[in-house]
Design a protein around this motif. Sequence first.
Motif: not given
Length: 479
Positions: A331-342, A344-352, A425-427
Amino acid sequence: MKLKKIIFFLGCLCSGTLLYAQDQERPNILFIAFDDLRPQIGAYGEPEPLTPNIDALANQAVQFNRAYVNYPLCSPSRAAMMTGVRFNNKTWIDGKKFKFQEQIQVQKTWPNQLRSNGYWTATSGKIYHGNVPTSEKESWDIPGKYWKGKYHDGGEKIESKIVEIGGRADQIKTYYEKDSGPASLMYAAVDGPDELLNDGKTARDVISFIKEKRDKSKPFMISCGFARPHMPWVAPKKYFDMYPQDAGKLAYVPKNADRDLTKDPYQGRKGSEIWNEGVDDETAQKLIRGYMASTTYADAQMGRVIQALKEEGLYDNTIIVVWGDHGYHLTDHGKWRKNTGYHVALRCPLIIKLPHSKEGKQVENIVQNIDIYPTIMELAGVTLPEEIKLHGNSLVPLLTQKNPKWENITFTCAKDSYGVVTDRYRFTITPDGKRYLYDLKKDPHEWENLAKDKKYKQLMAEYEEKMKSVVWNKPAASL
């Protein structure tokens, strides 16, 4: 950690030859991928999600709090992670569609290089975009499947055990009609064991690799790809029961927000121009609860795999990588799913987790999915042939040093909109030339576009200049 083992491991990082020469001491590698898992995890400071196994691993590992993908969609993100090359999901110059099959063949993948350098390799679940491509079969001693059976967590056997279901009515109908509905905005609790669904079967396969099927004369690299929390959010009932009925928090929306998504720069599937795809707030809350229940289910399957490592006495000498293939809108920005430049869509978990590590560490530097390839190569002591060119950088300095030199920037693309993310920033520039600049510290939810403010003109010009030299879709030296 014992002093001898610390000295040996650090020595190995400095000498690939030494690491390769002593097979009995070479680290094993377990790579775990989650589909559509944003950092909605306890270890990342989220209070609601129940992810005890990921959290426990993070307590003994290096957690990257600013990890990103170059393109926030399964296919290009996974291809980039496997090949070390950025993909922008565009077409070939001759007009041929640049699909996953072509992306994954641009150069030899890191599983291929590990097997070529003495590792026993096996995979189960979703590590590629679906089953192991024909061109990649040679990279695996056991190229396991993504789907187990005729249906993907659907079909009469599973559907007959559904005890709670909700979401968009038309997409629930699609799920029943197609016996899977992989893009259906819905949730369903099934009264059955973990192995009724595919992620339980994937964990079972991986455990058999660890305990029975592997060549014990070689170090192993095993990949384990969980399909959840990809929609539809189907999971055993016991994981739904871990959450109260009112669990699930809708994303922040300022009071004056324009909810007309026809003005949004990222449009895609039919219905995406409608706020929250037309579901009301109560249904949205229950859908988020379904996402979290699916996440907890997948986390439990990971826990089974980690426990198998411990039972076999392999945990301490295994590098464990946990990765989500992109971020996600809930529901971020009124959306479900991925495939946007926001963001919240670009950031992912990574643990090593490194061998013998017992203490956790959090890293705030900007890192990328294309950094995974060179990291695994360095940790395994593999020297790559000259023809392989990687766009990313090894994360070993961030894993082993306190304050290494590091450029905090990543280059991104979504639906022909190109941009950067930095520590502040995000540009982004959209195809029609519009510019978007967000201050991620002051405005983490990205509601105030600063691009028209003259004081940021020079900063945006610097970002645009950096973007001009970025290579996409083909091997080349990174910046």
